[in-house]
Design an enzyme around this catalytic site. Structure first.
Site, PDB file in Angstrom:
ATOM      1  N   ASP A  70       0.606  -1.118   0.089  1.00 44.11           N
ATOM      2  CA  ASP A  70      -0.011   0.128  -0.043  1.00 44.11           C
ATOM      3  C   ASP A  70       0.903   1.224   0.135  1.00 44.11           C
ATOM      4  OD1 ASP A  70       0.819  -0.214   2.569  1.00 44.11           O
ATOM      5  OD2 ASP A  70      -1.260   0.276   3.417  1.00 44.11           O
ATOM      6  N   TYR A 127       2.939   4.885   0.650  1.00 33.81           N
ATOM      7  CA  TYR A 127       3.522   5.486   1.851  1.00 33.81           C
ATOM      8  C   TYR A 127       2.560   6.280   2.516  1.00 33.81           C
ATOM      9  CZ  TYR A 127       8.040   4.233  -0.731  1.00 33.81           C
ATOM     10  OH  TYR A 127       8.892   3.633  -1.191  1.00 33.81           O
ATOM     11  N   PHE A 173       6.468   1.906  -4.428  1.00 31.21           N
ATOM     12  CA  PHE A 173       8.130   2.461  -4.087  1.00 31.21           C
ATOM     13  C   PHE A 173       8.489   3.478  -4.301  1.00 31.21           C
ATOM     14  CE2 PHE A 173       7.551  -2.437  -4.481  1.00 31.21           C
ATOM     15  CZ  PHE A 173       7.943  -2.815  -3.386  1.00 31.21           C
ATOM     16  N   HIS A 203      10.522  -9.382   0.172  1.00 29.33           N
ATOM     17  CA  HIS A 203      10.436  -7.792   0.127  1.00 29.33           C
ATOM     18  C   HIS A 203      11.733  -6.861   0.498  1.00 29.33           C
ATOM     19  CE1 HIS A 203       8.861  -3.929   1.298  1.00 29.33           C
ATOM     20  NE2 HIS A 203       7.350  -4.587   0.561  1.00 29.33           N
TER      21      HIS A 203
END
Length: 221
Positions: A64, A66, A77, A186
């Site tokens: 999801d 920031y 990202f 991740h």
């Protein structure tokens, strides 16, 4: 959903439940009215606007957006120009340097990737300020699953980069043997193994080349 580009609207429509999407739209509208949420509504579908369905060659799936002010701008990202590069993206850059000898960028703005057909998608497209995961399980997952299903039905190869346990669960949606799924841990610093050393950028370009498609210039940041 009127902000979604027409090409994507047509591509996703067969995979979406209109009633469920109406509930999602009402929820998002109420959340934005109640207090700060991110990204700003004008950036909600930036990933889709910058990467048309027929241009998509790679999908990078995040979780999801920031959740701090000024960071999220609709691309997984990625952060706005001038914003400090977040820790997860620093690890992405570190792996890019190890994989393809691309020096880490001082900018966290990934629109240069999006312009080449990289769909930088989060599974959940909005978040309440300071509360990661706050808009999960409200319908966004249905929307982004529909995106994966629509790309899965394409005849031309798409490379799906699934980083982390949450994203890797989506591998089951990619059933067309034309496509390639590349899984890894991740890139978060809280995940000490599984991402660094996975060499996803060179593997992506090899998968594209094997299908007769041009590579991504990962240095274009």
């Amino acid at each position: 959903m009127t902000l979604l580009p027409a090409g994507w609207r047509s591509a996703l429509e067969p995979y979406l439940d209109p009633a469920r999407m109406a509930e999602l739209a009402a929820y998002v509208e109420a959340e934005f009215a109640a207090g700060p949420c991110y990204p700003p509504l004008e950036d909600l579908f930036s990933a889709y606007r910058l990467c048309a369905p027929e241009s998509c060659r790679v999908l990078i799936l995040g979780q999801d957006p920031y959740h701090k002010a000024g960071q999220a701008h609709g691309l997984s990202f990625s952060v706005r120009p001038g914003v400090a590069v977040p820790p997860s993206l620093r690890n992405v850059y570190k792996e890019l340097a190890a994989d393809l000898d691309v020096p880490p960028s001082r900018s966290g703005d990934l629109r240069g990737w999006a312009a080449q057909g990289v769909l930088l998608l989060n599974a959940v497209l909005t978040v309440r300020e300071g509360k990661p995961g706050s808009h999960a399980n409200r319908g966004w997952e249905d929307f982004t699953d529909a995106t994966i299903r629509a790309l899965n039905d394409r005849d031309e190869r798409v490379v799906f980069l699934l980083w982390g346990g949450y994203a890797r669960k989506k591998a089951e949606l990619v059933t067309n043997p034309t496509h390639v799924v590349l899984e890894a841990g991740h890139p978060s610093p809280m995940n000490p193994r599984g991402f660094l050393g996975s060499r996803p950028f060179s593997a992506t370009n090899k998968a594209l080349a094997d299908a007769g498609l041009p590579p991504i210039e990962w240095s274009r940041l």
